[in-house]
Design an enzyme around this catalytic site. Structure first.
Site, mmCIF file in Angstrom:
data_model
loop_
_atom_site.group_PDB
_atom_site.id
_atom_site.type_symbol
_atom_site.label_atom_id
_atom_site.label_comp_id
_atom_site.label_asym_id
_atom_site.label_seq_id
_atom_site.Cartn_x
_atom_site.Cartn_y
_atom_site.Cartn_z
ATOM 1 N N GLU A 107 0.872 -1.196 0.000
ATOM 2 C CA GLU A 107 0.000 0.000 0.000
ATOM 3 C C GLU A 107 0.899 1.234 0.000
ATOM 4 O OE1 GLU A 107 -3.500 1.058 0.268
ATOM 5 O OE2 GLU A 107 -2.399 2.948 0.195
ATOM 6 N N ASP A 157 -6.222 -3.974 -5.669
ATOM 7 C CA ASP A 157 -7.340 -3.312 -4.983
ATOM 8 C C ASP A 157 -7.094 -1.813 -5.031
ATOM 9 O OD1 ASP A 157 -9.387 -2.449 -3.459
ATOM 10 O OD2 ASP A 157 -8.749 -3.424 -1.598
ATOM 11 N N SER A 158 -7.291 -1.255 -6.222
ATOM 12 C CA SER A 158 -7.007 0.170 -6.419
ATOM 13 C C SER A 158 -8.283 0.976 -6.298
ATOM 14 C CB SER A 158 -6.452 0.372 -7.823
ATOM 15 O OG SER A 158 -7.452 0.038 -8.759
HETATM 16 N N1 SPD Z 1 -15.362 2.817 -7.254
HETATM 17 C C1 SPD Z 1 -14.553 2.579 -6.099
HETATM 18 C C2 SPD Z 1 -13.705 1.386 -6.185
HETATM 19 C C3 SPD Z 1 -12.860 1.260 -4.994
HETATM 20 C C4 SPD Z 1 -12.078 0.026 -4.974
HETATM 21 N N2 SPD Z 1 -11.191 -0.080 -3.861
HETATM 22 C C5 SPD Z 1 -11.853 -0.211 -2.624
HETATM 23 C C6 SPD Z 1 -10.942 -0.457 -1.497
HETATM 24 C C7 SPD Z 1 -11.540 -1.440 -0.585
HETATM 25 N N3 SPD Z 1 -10.588 -2.327 -0.058
#
Ligand code: SPD
Length: 309
Positions: A107, A157-158
């Protein structure tokens, strides 16, 4: 009752908002604007750069589908990398697979990890302190560039392609992920709202099709991501990975003794790959384009966008 409303402002033509009953933390971190607040309906909510990231009420949808789809199609996942996901929700789900020996979370923003732990520790639920967890605060693109054929799965997980997440939607990033995977490893990546952002789904699919044998986006429905389902792209050179039957997945779930999930089931898993016609059209066209363009295929964001050149 508070009259402060916190808005998601990502879409150029509409906004959605939640009432902030109580703001727990608001800060401009080194990387992005972060707000954590309470809402009577949604529980605790995290928003980054004006994009809702999670609510404690529905987070299980996205976290389970990001982790269990790639890991249940893998025979015995051992080494897993999560890029982003500083709240720890995906990491929590990854660690449920008993064969996992090491789960690295990379992260970029330390404050996301620290504030998530402080304000919604139930999301990571001890994952950051797990003996198999390796938490790294670093740039995800640089991290994958330094890795070579070592991960069974990479889970991206962006946020949406703005701020520190923009680079995680580029060809260069996905190519680096491909090299960081073991042969036949699985890449999954958050791919935005397909109903409104056809180019996002198409762009990521196009670049993944230029890098991998199989590209198969799937959908999940997380209510706090307003605007329809969220797409999660899925790419691998293991051509069998999208063909596991419900029976096989059921067997694997039993063998791994994973219970108590609230969204992922073997049937949801296989069904999630069934796309509505409009999305199938976008995906099929993008796969064709990506195959034809090869290493000239670009993602939804380009390095030029990211670098502002
Ligand atoms: N449209 C928002 C998408 C967000 C994705 N990432 C969320 C983080 C949760 N762990």
């Amino acid at each position: 009752m508070s009259d402060r409303w916190i808005e998601e402002t990502f879409h150029p033509d509409w906004k959605t908002a939640m009432r902030a009953d109580e703001v727990l933390h608001e800060v401009k971190t080194e990387h992005q604007d972060l707000v954590i607040f309470k809402n009577k309906t949604w529980g605790t909510v995290l928003i980054l750069d004006g994009v809702f990231q999670l609510s404690t009420v529905d987070e299980f949808v996205y976290h389970e589908m990001m982790a269990h789809v790639p890991l249940f199609v893998t025979d015995a996942p051992r080494n897993v990398l999560v890029i982003g996901g500083g709240d720890g929700g995906v990491l929590r789900e990854v660690l449920k697979h008993p064969s996992v020996e090491k789960a690295t979370l990379c992260e970029i923003d330390r404050e996301v990890v620290d504030l998530s732990l402080k304000h919604f520790p139930e999301i990571s639920n001890g994952a950051f302190d797990h003996a198999k967890a390796n938490v790294v605060i670093a740039d995800g693109y640089k991290y994958v560039q330094d890795a070579n054929a070592e991960f069974d799965a990479i889970i991206v997980d962006s946020s949406e392609p703005i701020g520190p997440s923009a680079i995680l939607h580029t060809r260069e990033f996905f190519a680096a992920c491909q090299s960081a995977l073991k042969p036949g490893g699985i890449l999954v990546a958050q791919n935005g709202l397909p109903f409104f952002f056809h180019d996002h789904l198409g762009g990521t699919t196009r670049v993944l099709a230029s890098l991998f044998e199989t590209v198969a986006p799937y959908f999940a429905h997380q209510p706090c991501y307003f605007g329809g389902p969220i797409a999660i792209n899925f790419a691998t050179d293991n051509t069998a990975a999208t063909k596991l039957s419900i029976e096989k997945l059921t067997q694997r779930q039993a063998d791994r003794n994973i219970s108590g999930l609230k969204y992922w089931t073997p049937a949801m898993h296989t069904g999630a790959f069934a796309l509505p016609a409009f999305a199938e059209e976008v995906v099929n066209a993008a796969i064709k384009e990506g195959r034809a363009l090869g290493d000239k295929a670009e993602g939804y964001a380009t390095m030029k966008d990211v670098m502002g050149g």
